[in-house]
Design an enzyme around this catalytic site. Structure first.
Site, PDB file in Angstrom:
ATOM      1  N   TYR A   1     -10.700   1.573   7.894  1.00  0.00           N
ATOM      2  CA  TYR A   1      -9.676   1.083   8.830  1.00  0.00           C
ATOM      3  C   TYR A   1     -10.289   0.686  10.181  1.00  0.00           C
ATOM      4  O   TYR A   1      -9.781  -0.224  10.845  1.00  0.00           O
ATOM      5  CB  TYR A   1      -8.534   2.104   8.980  1.00  0.00           C
ATOM      6  CG  TYR A   1      -7.767   2.220   7.691  1.00  0.00           C
ATOM      7  CD1 TYR A   1      -6.827   1.251   7.323  1.00  0.00           C
ATOM      8  CD2 TYR A   1      -8.028   3.245   6.784  1.00  0.00           C
ATOM      9  CE1 TYR A   1      -6.161   1.319   6.109  1.00  0.00           C
ATOM     10  CE2 TYR A   1      -7.369   3.326   5.566  1.00  0.00           C
ATOM     11  CZ  TYR A   1      -6.431   2.360   5.230  1.00  0.00           C
ATOM     12  OH  TYR A   1      -5.780   2.415   4.019  1.00  0.00           O
TER      13      TYR A   1
ATOM     14  N   GLY B   1       4.787 -14.726   1.658  1.00  0.00           N
ATOM     15  CA  GLY B   1       3.446 -14.228   1.369  1.00  0.00           C
ATOM     16  C   GLY B   1       3.365 -12.784   0.908  1.00  0.00           C
ATOM     17  O   GLY B   1       2.563 -12.013   1.419  1.00  0.00           O
ATOM     18  N   THR B   2       4.165 -12.449  -0.065  1.00  0.00           N
ATOM     19  CA  THR B   2       4.041 -11.111  -0.653  1.00  0.00           C
ATOM     20  C   THR B   2       4.146 -11.213  -2.169  1.00  0.00           C
ATOM     21  O   THR B   2       4.937 -12.006  -2.689  1.00  0.00           O
ATOM     22  CB  THR B   2       5.078 -10.108  -0.103  1.00  0.00           C
ATOM     23  OG1 THR B   2       5.030  -8.911  -0.887  1.00  0.00           O
ATOM     24  CG2 THR B   2       6.492 -10.648  -0.107  1.00  0.00           C
ATOM     25  N   SER B   3       3.341 -10.423  -2.861  1.00  0.00           N
ATOM     26  CA  SER B   3       3.359 -10.449  -4.324  1.00  0.00           C
ATOM     27  C   SER B   3       4.541  -9.650  -4.882  1.00  0.00           C
ATOM     28  O   SER B   3       4.743  -9.609  -6.087  1.00  0.00           O
ATOM     29  CB  SER B   3       2.042  -9.890  -4.861  1.00  0.00           C
ATOM     30  OG  SER B   3       1.853  -8.583  -4.384  1.00  0.00           O
TER      31      SER B   3
ATOM     32  N   VAL C   1      -0.194  -4.561   8.571  1.00  0.00           N
ATOM     33  CA  VAL C   1      -0.561  -3.585   9.606  1.00  0.00           C
ATOM     34  C   VAL C   1      -1.274  -4.270  10.765  1.00  0.00           C
ATOM     35  O   VAL C   1      -1.716  -3.614  11.697  1.00  0.00           O
ATOM     36  CB  VAL C   1      -1.417  -2.437   9.002  1.00  0.00           C
ATOM     37  CG1 VAL C   1      -0.598  -1.657   7.980  1.00  0.00           C
ATOM     38  CG2 VAL C   1      -2.703  -2.952   8.345  1.00  0.00           C
ATOM     39  N   ASP C   2      -1.360  -5.618  10.706  1.00  0.00           N
ATOM     40  CA  ASP C   2      -1.956  -6.341  11.835  1.00  0.00           C
ATOM     41  C   ASP C   2      -0.898  -6.536  12.926  1.00  0.00           C
ATOM     42  O   ASP C   2       0.266  -6.153  12.753  1.00  0.00           O
ATOM     43  CB  ASP C   2      -2.564  -7.683  11.363  1.00  0.00           C
ATOM     44  CG  ASP C   2      -1.513  -8.659  10.807  1.00  0.00           C
ATOM     45  OD1 ASP C   2      -0.460  -8.831  11.449  1.00  0.00           O
ATOM     46  OD2 ASP C   2      -1.751  -9.245   9.727  1.00  0.00           O
TER      47      ASP C   2
ATOM     48  N   HIS D   1       4.579  -0.466   6.745  1.00  0.00           N
ATOM     49  CA  HIS D   1       3.394   0.270   6.282  1.00  0.00           C
ATOM     50  C   HIS D   1       2.473   0.698   7.417  1.00  0.00           C
ATOM     51  O   HIS D   1       1.296   0.947   7.189  1.00  0.00           O
ATOM     52  CB  HIS D   1       2.635  -0.591   5.250  1.00  0.00           C
ATOM     53  CG  HIS D   1       3.421  -0.824   3.996  1.00  0.00           C
ATOM     54  ND1 HIS D   1       3.137  -1.802   3.080  1.00  0.00           N
ATOM     55  CD2 HIS D   1       4.510  -0.164   3.513  1.00  0.00           C
ATOM     56  CE1 HIS D   1       4.016  -1.755   2.088  1.00  0.00           C
ATOM     57  NE2 HIS D   1       4.864  -0.784   2.328  1.00  0.00           N
TER      58      HIS D   1
ATOM     59  N   GLN E   1       5.112  -5.912   5.917  1.00  0.00           N
ATOM     60  CA  GLN E   1       4.279  -4.910   5.236  1.00  0.00           C
ATOM     61  C   GLN E   1       2.894  -4.895   5.868  1.00  0.00           C
ATOM     62  O   GLN E   1       2.053  -4.076   5.504  1.00  0.00           O
ATOM     63  CB  GLN E   1       4.164  -5.266   3.747  1.00  0.00           C
ATOM     64  CG  GLN E   1       5.484  -5.208   3.006  1.00  0.00           C
ATOM     65  CD  GLN E   1       5.332  -5.776   1.598  1.00  0.00           C
ATOM     66  OE1 GLN E   1       4.850  -5.121   0.698  1.00  0.00           O
ATOM     67  NE2 GLN E   1       5.758  -7.008   1.413  1.00  0.00           N
TER      68      GLN E   1
HETATM   69  N1  APR Z   1       0.418 -18.348   2.530  1.00  0.00           N
HETATM   70  C1  APR Z   1       1.401 -17.599   1.957  1.00  0.00           C
HETATM   71  N2  APR Z   1       1.170 -16.709   0.979  1.00  0.00           N
HETATM   72  C2  APR Z   1      -0.074 -16.556   0.556  1.00  0.00           C
HETATM   73  C3  APR Z   1      -1.165 -17.281   1.097  1.00  0.00           C
HETATM   74  C4  APR Z   1      -0.869 -18.213   2.123  1.00  0.00           C
HETATM   75  N3  APR Z   1      -1.818 -18.966   2.705  1.00  0.00           N
HETATM   76  N4  APR Z   1      -2.298 -16.898   0.451  1.00  0.00           N
HETATM   77  C5  APR Z   1      -1.930 -15.961  -0.451  1.00  0.00           C
HETATM   78  N5  APR Z   1      -0.600 -15.760  -0.393  1.00  0.00           N
HETATM   79  C6  APR Z   1       0.236 -14.870  -1.193  1.00  0.00           C
HETATM   80  C7  APR Z   1      -0.291 -14.529  -2.580  1.00  0.00           C
HETATM   81  O1  APR Z   1       0.080 -15.546  -3.509  1.00  0.00           O
HETATM   82  C8  APR Z   1       0.409 -13.213  -2.882  1.00  0.00           C
HETATM   83  O2  APR Z   1       1.661 -13.399  -3.508  1.00  0.00           O
HETATM   84  O3  APR Z   1       0.322 -13.642  -0.523  1.00  0.00           O
HETATM   85  C9  APR Z   1       0.641 -12.635  -1.480  1.00  0.00           C
HETATM   86  C10 APR Z   1      -0.239 -11.457  -1.163  1.00  0.00           C
HETATM   87  O4  APR Z   1       0.084 -10.397  -2.008  1.00  0.00           O
HETATM   88  P1  APR Z   1      -0.585  -8.967  -1.839  1.00  0.00           P
HETATM   89  O5  APR Z   1      -2.051  -9.164  -1.640  1.00  0.00           O
HETATM   90  O6  APR Z   1      -0.133  -8.130  -2.979  1.00  0.00           O
HETATM   91  O7  APR Z   1      -0.008  -8.450  -0.451  1.00  0.00           O
HETATM   92  P2  APR Z   1       1.361  -7.714  -0.142  1.00  0.00           P
HETATM   93  O8  APR Z   1       2.455  -8.203  -1.058  1.00  0.00           O
HETATM   94  O9  APR Z   1       1.575  -7.836   1.310  1.00  0.00           O
HETATM   95  O10 APR Z   1       0.996  -6.219  -0.509  1.00  0.00           O
HETATM   96  C11 APR Z   1       1.946  -5.229  -0.281  1.00  0.00           C
HETATM   97  O11 APR Z   1       0.458  -3.500  -0.891  1.00  0.00           O
HETATM   98  O12 APR Z   1      -1.647  -2.732  -0.835  1.00  0.00           O
HETATM   99  C12 APR Z   1      -0.419  -2.548  -0.316  1.00  0.00           C
HETATM  100  O13 APR Z   1       0.265  -1.596   1.694  1.00  0.00           O
HETATM  101  C13 APR Z   1      -0.371  -2.734   1.172  1.00  0.00           C
HETATM  102  O14 APR Z   1       1.279  -3.842   2.527  1.00  0.00           O
HETATM  103  C14 APR Z   1       0.491  -3.948   1.357  1.00  0.00           C
HETATM  104  C15 APR Z   1       1.332  -3.936   0.110  1.00  0.00           C
END
Ligand code: APR
Length: 229
Positions: free
Chosen positions: A55, A171-173, A90-91, A106, A88
């Site tokens: 971190y 931008g979240t999976s 932390v920045d 988070h 979600q």
């Molecule tokens: N613009 C928008 N989305 C994007 C870009 C971009 N330029 N590049 C990638 N992505 C998308 C990916 O397609 C994916 O769906 O961002 C998403 C990132 O997913 P994760 O890496 O799983 O991140 P997140 O959903 O924020 O993870 C959730 O998991 O590990 C824990 O606590 C951590 O907060 C985090 C949580």
């Protein structure tokens, strides 16, 4: 006239264009680091130095990145809408872009706490080391919600989504709960826009998927929102 309320749920993807790595894309943060190792209370107990250094490195990287147009567009949206950003991440890129109402589900890299008290937070601008103590004499750790830990802000976040007129997801999976379930708190029929280049759900009914990176996708979502009655 009362402004419409937009709840914005953001994940790692909104910061990708700023140069912050996402978690689950190929070059994600976990590379070389087992989640168990760096994002669980058990990992911290086992090797606190490794976890603190992980971190510390992320915190140092924050100084080298800037908000991108997607963060800025959300901040500008406050002129015409009541906007609450539920992230979600932390920045601190939403803060630096100028958003005023931000919930960090988070935790935050720029905050720390003692290992025995998750509610008393301290500012954290520099590295945390083993042996760094809180004013109460207890080891400090980053204010990060690790897997298996409570998500104290989830109730507040759910209320914000429930009372929103419009929901935007960026931008979240949508893999990590309870955050991923927040969209289900929206009132039935609430317009939902989901911006992601690799979206994990399809457009249907009130959900519009915008398959694009955050900067372009958020601009498109805002155009669509402005067309709503
Ligand atoms: N613009 C928008 N989305 C994007 C870009 C971009 N330029 N590049 C990638 N992505 C998308 C990916 O397609 C994916 O769906 O961002 C998403 C990132 O997913 P994760 O890496 O799983 O991140 P997140 O959903 O924020 O993870 C959730 O998991 O590990 C824990 O606590 C951590 O907060 C985090 C949580």
């Amino acid at each position: 006239m009362k402004k419409k309320k937009i709840a914005v749920l953001t994940g790692a993807g909104i910061s990708a264009e700023s140069g912050v790595k996402t978690f689950r894309d190929a070059n994600g943060l976990w590379e070389g680091h087992d989640v168990e190792q760096v994002a669980t209370p058990y990992g911290f107990e086992k090797d606190p130095e490794l976890v603190l250094n992980f971190y510390n490195k992320l915190r140092r990287q924050l100084k080298e990145v800037e908000p991108n147009p997607a963060h800025r567009l959300l901040a500008e949206l406050e002129k015409d809408y009541e906007v609450v950003v539920i992230t979600q991440n932390v920045d601190d890129l939403h803060e630096r872009a100028g958003s005023h109402h931000i919930i960090h589900l988070h935790g935050e890299l720029l905050k720390m706490r003692s290992v025995d008290d998750s509610y008393t937070l301290y500012d954290c601008k520099e590295d945390i080391k083993v042996g760094d103590m809180s004013p109460t004499g207890v080891q400090l750790r980053p204010h990060i919600v690790w897997f298996g830990e409570d998500v104290p802000m989830i109730g507040k976040a759910a209320e914000e989504v429930e009372s929103a007129d419009i929901v935007v997801i960026i931008g979240t999976s949508l893999q990590v709960y309870p955050a991923a379930g927040l969209m289900n708190c929206a009132k039935e029929g609430t317009p939902i826009y989901y911006v992601d280049p690799r979206p994990s759900i399809d457009s249907k009914n009130n959900i519009t998927v915008i398959k694009d990176v955050a900067s372009r996708g958020v601009a498109k979502a805002i155009e669509l929102i402005k067309e709503l009655k």
